[in-house]
Design an enzyme around this catalytic site. Structure first.
Site, PDB file in Angstrom:
ATOM      1  N   TRP A 104      -4.997 -30.987 -35.572  1.00 37.80           N
ATOM      2  CA  TRP A 104      -3.917 -32.421 -35.852  1.00 37.80           C
ATOM      3  C   TRP A 104      -4.745 -33.322 -34.596  1.00 37.80           C
ATOM      4  O   TRP A 104      -4.536 -34.411 -34.647  1.00 37.80           O
ATOM      5  CB  TRP A 104      -2.637 -32.370 -35.849  1.00 37.80           C
ATOM      6  CG  TRP A 104      -2.618 -31.716 -37.535  1.00 37.80           C
ATOM      7  CD1 TRP A 104      -2.015 -30.556 -37.879  1.00 37.80           C
ATOM      8  CD2 TRP A 104      -2.741 -32.627 -38.802  1.00 37.80           C
ATOM      9  NE1 TRP A 104      -1.929 -30.693 -39.267  1.00 37.80           N
ATOM     10  CE2 TRP A 104      -2.445 -31.756 -39.868  1.00 37.80           C
ATOM     11  CE3 TRP A 104      -3.303 -33.785 -38.876  1.00 37.80           C
ATOM     12  CZ2 TRP A 104      -2.545 -32.309 -41.179  1.00 37.80           C
ATOM     13  CZ3 TRP A 104      -3.504 -34.213 -40.211  1.00 37.80           C
ATOM     14  CH2 TRP A 104      -3.253 -33.645 -41.209  1.00 37.80           C
ATOM     15  N   ASP A 174       2.981 -35.452 -30.968  1.00 35.47           N
ATOM     16  CA  ASP A 174       3.134 -35.297 -32.353  1.00 35.47           C
ATOM     17  C   ASP A 174       3.983 -34.058 -32.531  1.00 35.47           C
ATOM     18  O   ASP A 174       3.660 -32.915 -32.163  1.00 35.47           O
ATOM     19  CB  ASP A 174       1.707 -35.043 -32.891  1.00 35.47           C
ATOM     20  CG  ASP A 174       1.782 -34.480 -34.403  1.00 35.47           C
ATOM     21  OD1 ASP A 174       2.785 -34.256 -34.931  1.00 35.47           O
ATOM     22  OD2 ASP A 174       0.678 -34.502 -34.836  1.00 35.47           O
ATOM     23  N   LYS A 198       8.737 -31.953 -43.062  1.00 36.91           N
ATOM     24  CA  LYS A 198       8.706 -30.630 -42.787  1.00 36.91           C
ATOM     25  C   LYS A 198      10.258 -29.991 -42.599  1.00 36.91           C
ATOM     26  O   LYS A 198      10.895 -29.211 -43.133  1.00 36.91           O
ATOM     27  CB  LYS A 198       7.961 -30.116 -41.410  1.00 36.91           C
ATOM     28  CG  LYS A 198       6.228 -30.697 -41.918  1.00 36.91           C
ATOM     29  CD  LYS A 198       5.471 -30.150 -40.834  1.00 36.91           C
ATOM     30  CE  LYS A 198       4.041 -29.808 -41.427  1.00 36.91           C
ATOM     31  NZ  LYS A 198       3.245 -31.291 -41.799  1.00 36.91           N
TER      32      LYS A 198
END
Ligand SMILES: Cc1ncc(COP(=O)(O)O)c(C=O)c1O
Length: 364
Positions: A104, A174, A198
Site C-alpha cells: 500500500w 494511511d 475494516k
C-alpha cells in the site's frame, strides 16, 4: 445473532452482531421518523445528528483535540493517495518523504510523484517487505513537505510498533487497517486517513483527521472535491454524503465505546488474539512460516506460508468448509492471511487455532 462462520478477509471486515441487528432494525424505520435509514436526506437534522455523533465518538475514542477536523469523505483510501500530494506537495519546491513498507505505501507513491518530488527514505522491498524500519534507520529531509507512512501493511502483515519521530515535519499516515484498534497520540500527526471498511464501518466513507494549521498552505488551483478545505467548511456535507456508510461509523464507534470500553481494551484483545496464532506459528515453524519478522508483526493481519502451494490451497478450502472464510493471502503475495479486525470474537480465533492444529497433524 449466532455465528458459525468467521470472516478473516482483509476487508470487508467482520461486524459485531449488535451492529448488524441495529442496521436491520433501522432499515425498517430509523428512530420513529417513519423513514428507513437509507431514505434519510443528507440535509436532514436526523442525519446531521448521526454524523455529529460519529464524529463525537471518534473524538472520544481517540482523544482528538479541537485543533483537528474530522472529515467523512468518499473515494476510498486510494483517493487519499492523490489528495494528500495534491494538497500538500503541489507547487512546493520541497520534497515529500515516503517510507515504503509494502504494497500500500508503494502504491501511494505513484500518485504522489505526479505532484512533485518524492524521496523514498526507507524501502523494505529488498527484504521482501518483512519488517518496518527502526527509528535509527530513518533520516528525513529537513525541508520535507511531509513524511508519509502506512501504520499497518494489510497485505504483508507488518505494523509499526511506534510512531516515527519526525521532529517538526508534518506526519501523514494511511491508518486503514489498524485505525481505532489501539490508543494513539493523535497530536503526533498532521493528517490521519482511514477508510471505514475494516474497523470503523462499511465501505463508502473514508475518515480523515487533519490538523487545522496543515490546511493553511494548500494551493488554490485544486478541483473543489479534491481540496480538503471545502469539506472542512461544509462539515463533510459539501455534496451528497454517503449517509448509510457514515451511519455505520456511528454504530461501530458506539459499539467500541459501550461494549468494548474503548481503545485500551481493544488493544488488549488484539494482543491476546494475535498472541494465540503467532505462538502456534512459532511452535510449528517448520510447517507454518510467518512472513513478518517478530518485531514488526501485525496484530491485525497475520500472514504466513505453508510448505507447498498445494497445501496452501487445501488450507483455504478445508478452512472454508469449517466456516473459516477469507484465509487466502492477498493476490500480490499469495500464502495465507488471517485478518483480525476489531469485532473478531475470541471464538473465531480459537476456531482458527484448532483448525490449524488439526491441519498440521493431518499434513505434516
Ligand atoms: C492499508 C491500506 N491502504 C489502502 C487501501 C486501499 O483502500 P481503498 O480500497 O479504500 O482505496 C487498503 C485496502 O485494503 C489498505 O489495506
Amino acid at each position: 445473532m449466532k455465528r458459525g462462520v468467521y470472516n478473516f478477509f482483509g476487508g470487508m471486515a467482520i461486524y459485531p452482531p449488535r451492529v448488524i441487528e441495529e442496521v436491520r432494525r433501522d432499515l425498517l424505520e430509523y428512530e420513529n421518523t417513519g423513514l428507513s435509514i437509507f431514505e434519510m436526506s443528507h440535509r436532514s437534522q436526523t442525519f446531521r445528528n448521526i454524523i455529529d455523533k460519529a464524529e463525537e465518538n471518534l473524538r472520544q475514542l481517540m482523544n482528538i483535540s479541537d485543533n483537528y477536523h474530522v472529515l467523512f469523505l468518499q473515494g476510498g483510501e486510494n483517493l487519499q493517495f492523490s489528495m494528500i500530494p495534491i494538497n500538500f506537495l503541489r507547487d512546493k519546491n520541497r520534497p515529500a518523504n515516503y517510507i515504503v513498507t509494502g504494497y500500500w505505501s508503494e502504491k501511494a507513491i505513484k500518485d504522489a510523484r505526479r505532484e512533485g518530488q518524492v524521496n523514498i527514505i526507507w524501502d523494505g522491498r529488498d527484504e521482501g517487505f518483512t519488517r518496518v524500519p527502526k527509528q535509527n534507520e530513518l533520516q528525513f529531509d529537513s525541508d520535507a513537505a511531509y513524511v508519509y507512512y502506512t501504520t499497518n501493511e494489510t497485505v504483508e502483515g507488518i505494523q509499526f510498533p511506534m510512531i516515527p519521530d519526525v521532529g517538526d515535519i508534518p506526519l501523514v499516515c494511511d491508518m486503514c487497517s489498524d485505525f481505532i484498534s489501539k490508543p494513539i497520540d493523535v497530536t503526533k500527526y498532521a493528517l490521519i486517513s482511514a477508510h471505514a471498511q475494516k474497523n470503523a464501518g462499511i465501505a463508502g466513507v473514508t475518515i480523515v483527521i487533519i490538523r487545522d494549521d496543515f490546511l493553511q498552505d494548500i494551493p488554490d488551483n485544486i478541483h473543489t472535491m479534491l481540496d480538503y478545505r471545502p469539506h472542512v467548511e461544509k462539515s463533510s456535507i459539501y455534496n451528497t454524503s454517503p449517509t448509510f456508510a457514515i451511519y455505520t461509523v456511528m454504530l461501530m464507534t458506539r459499539w467500541l465505546i459501550e461494549d468494548i470500553g474503548g481503545l485500551e481494551n481493544m488493544n488488549k484483545l488484539a494482543q491476546q488474539r494475535s498472541d494465540i496464532i503467532y505462538e502456534l506459528l512459532d511452535k510449528n515453524a517448520g510447517f507454518y512460516k510467518p512472513h513478518a519478522k517478530p518485531d514488526s508483526r501485525s496484530l491485525i493481519n497475520i500472514v504466513f506460508n505453508l510448505p507447498t502451494a498445494e497445501l496452501t490451497q487445501k488450507f483455504i478450502a478445508e478452512g472454508a468448509e469449517e466456516g473459516l472464510v477469507g484465509l487466502q493471502g492477498h493476490r500480490s503475495l499469495g500464502g495465507i492471511r488471517a485478518s483480525f479486525f476489531n469485532p473478531m470474537p475470541m471464538e473465531g480465533v480459537h476456531a482458527l487455532r484448532d483448525f490449524m492444529l488439526r491441519f498440521h497433524e493431518k499434513y505434516r
